[in-house]
Design a protein around this motif. Sequence first.
Motif, mmCIF file in Angstrom:
data_model
loop_
_atom_site.group_PDB
_atom_site.id
_atom_site.type_symbol
_atom_site.label_atom_id
_atom_site.label_comp_id
_atom_site.label_asym_id
_atom_site.label_seq_id
_atom_site.Cartn_x
_atom_site.Cartn_y
_atom_site.Cartn_z
ATOM 1 N N CYS A 835 0.870 -1.180 0.000
ATOM 2 C CA CYS A 835 0.000 0.000 0.000
ATOM 3 C C CYS A 835 0.903 1.225 0.000
ATOM 4 N N GLU A 839 -1.677 5.643 2.662
ATOM 5 C CA GLU A 839 -2.661 4.650 3.115
ATOM 6 C C GLU A 839 -2.196 3.982 4.405
ATOM 7 N N TYR A 896 3.589 -4.620 6.023
ATOM 8 C CA TYR A 896 2.146 -4.669 5.737
ATOM 9 C C TYR A 896 1.781 -6.035 5.169
ATOM 10 N N ASP A 904 -6.521 -6.146 7.342
ATOM 11 C CA ASP A 904 -5.188 -5.552 7.173
ATOM 12 C C ASP A 904 -4.386 -5.709 8.455
#
Length: 953
Positions: A835, A839, A896, A904
Amino acid sequence: MTAAENVCYTLINVSSDSEPPSEVTLKADLEKGEIKAKTEALKKVIIMILNGEKLPGLLMTIIRFVLPLQDHTIKKLLLVFWEIVPKTTPDGKLLQEMILVCDAYRKDLQHPNEFIRGSTLRFLCKLKESELLEPLMPAIRACLEHRHSYVRRNAVLAIYTIYRNFEHLIPDAPELIHDFLVNEKDASCKRNAFMMLIHADQDRALDYLSTCIDQVHTFGDILQLVIVELIYKVCHANPSERARFIRCIYNLLQSSSPAVKYEAAGTLVTLSSAPTAVKAAAQCYIDLIIKESDNNVKLIVLDRLIELKEHPTHERVLQDLVMDILRVLSTPDLEVRKKTLQLALDLVSSRNVEELVIVLKKEVIKTNNVTEHEDTDKYRQLLVRTLHSCSVRFPDMAANVIPVLMEFLSDTNEAAAADVLEFVREAIQRFDSLRPLIIEKMLEVFHAIKTVKIYRGALWILGEYCSTKDDIQSVMTEVRRSLGEIPIVENEIKRETGEVKAEDEVSAAPAQKLVTEMGTYVTQSALSSNRPSKKEEDRPPLRGFLMDGDFYVAASLATTLTKVALRYVAIVQDKKKQNSFVAESMLIMVTVLHLGKSSLPKKPITDDDVDRISLCLKVLSECSPLMNDIFNKECRRSLSHMLTVRLEEEKLSQKKESEKRSVTVQADDPISFMQLTAKNEMTSKEDQFQLSLLAAMGNTQRKEAADPLASKLNKVTQLTGFSDPVYAEAYVHVNQYDIVLDVLVVNQTNDTLQNCTLELATLGDLKLVEKPSPLTLAPHDFANIKANVKVASTENGIIFGNIVYDVSGAASDRNCVVLSDIHIDIMDYIQPASCTDAEFRQMWAEFEWENKVTVNTNITDLNEYLQHILKSTNMKCLTPEKALSGFCGFMAANLYARSIFGEDALANVSIEKPIHLGPDAPVNGHIRIRAKSQGMALSLGDKINLSQKKSNV
């Protein structure tokens, strides 16, 4: 037996809290009860048998008192009962009572009611006893000529399953079904008959297809699907048949059924790699995406298009269809639009970039002032990013794109405006020829910018790139217009007391309505209570930001004014004008400082901002060449360096992607000629239909099968000890949304173990789907028991339980062996993802669950520790390699990942090497994990804790 073959026919939901009835009451209900009582009793009997009860005493009662009844509900229940009831004695012989049952079903097969006939035929598909089926064969054959299609359809299925399981009972089945197929008119009957011929006698199926190949487009969709499957199998097994059938597949692309079109397109691509075939299949896929309303279907078909693009030879064909692909943007779903834009961007070339940009510009304009859909802002952001990428890759397009995008700097959606600003910053630095155009458009929209972050960025761009006298003068005019009357403090106090009317002020464009406190200088009366809102409406934008306490923009303003003032001094030779401009700049900075120190704004100015503004005042008062160089050259050099690094990274990632896609053939690789390949050598080709069936059943472990070195043994968990009377071990088979436990149970005693049952329970977000059936194990015998567990979210789960059994001939209570716990590893559900930094920061601010893990490891190298964590958590490092290279004793990185459930997971690694403890000191520091759900944050923390230390093996 594979997952695809091991079919469970009937699933019945059982309420676990109900009390099991006694055999005596059930017998009484079945003998003397009314129809309703008999129905309820039969349901209870079925549930008890499913739970492992034998109930041999009720068999004859049901045959005598329930089997002769003509009630349809009872008939239905009896079909389920005869499916699950034990039909043989312990030594494997058929029970005598079954002869009576067989006679009853012979009568049902000749029953005048078509429902009873058809449902009985369906039941016969589930029978595995040839002695029961043999007397029924004449009646089954007769059903092929019944007037009702429901009976004929099920008769074909019954004949097929009997032929497959017991060929000796009906050896002429293929011939019989072929004759039936030729004369049959009903679509479902033809489909079943053709399906049987495909699997039982493929040559007969081909003969039939050859006779009607020109009429295929007139058939029903269910038959067309089966024809596609046959053509696929035949052409893969015998490539010389392709020319014969490929025209038929082309015709099926025009079918009215979306399912047929989808399968035909997939088959066409596997059979032919000719550009015309690929183009026809791709157009069919695009047509499906546009016409189908279901977003899941759109996403699945889009994935097929993306798979086509991955093939190097097909990519050129798809490039010609970019404009057709962009028609998919009419779908309101954001995920579909996102995939479509990414696909279009991957396919863009110098031939079609102009058309692509025109379409995207139209789409951007469409999103303006559209608020009915919640995803409009995100969609606009996607479009801006796509246009940005197009302009960077094809600089000629930038001049067309910039004027349209600049309008969105005044947008209320900060995310889209920030993307536009980033794009403008890169364009103005990279394309010298566009600078006058960008500056002109920026000055036009500057007064309308509503958010402070965008205002700050626009101010920086103007300060950095305004190089002519007129432009610099325009910047100063815009700043004064945006700031209002100065000195600000005196002006604000006058406004409070009502001495200055709104119309007397310097005219300013309408600014964002900011609710700010005006201080306590004036007591507000009822007469003046409406005044502040009017004043706030009229307040210029920059003054509004400052009154709101946002003095970071003031520091940015001071830097911009310093840059333009130094540049103005260099351009203009007139000393008087130089001093006037510098004095005006200093006056603005001083009045802002004064405002910050007063009690008028919501929040006072910070020390950092005071230092920056004071520094700028000092620089302007001295005007040294060194400071001039730093302000006007070094800032731009830093930006240029950052953009160059980013461009290099993009090129590197594109190069890796193209290398991954390009087919590399080693010098000594054998060449396979399709025409010379024997039929038995075609096994390397994957069967698409079998793969799709396995995928539908959740059995998608193709990666393991592909790698011969990936042993399944590392997923085997030992459940009991070697000295226990029953030894058990489980292979944990993790699918996408469920876990299949394949438990091997071994009887290590000399006794027969009866009712050997695997009892399981779960902890966490896991749910046991069905209770495993009880087994009887002979001495030293073994058996496999399968259990399904549903998974709902990504968190650590535990499956625990025991095995209970009775010993044959023993009078004692049931014996029990407790099993070890099975820990479900969440790593099977977590996949690396990427991302943007923005974000990441946004999610980091939004997620409420944080888990801080202290680093406790034996690894002594920072980079090695980071790689170890990435490997053990399946996360992706978002921090670029250049930022992590070198050694400074400290490292910070953002990680991430996303789970298959769409959750997430973010992590920030802050680690250091304590140099004072020597070179062999281990890494220390901490890792902060953030997630939306508590389970995800805790589970990832546990995983990191367990795998921090490097094993010495």
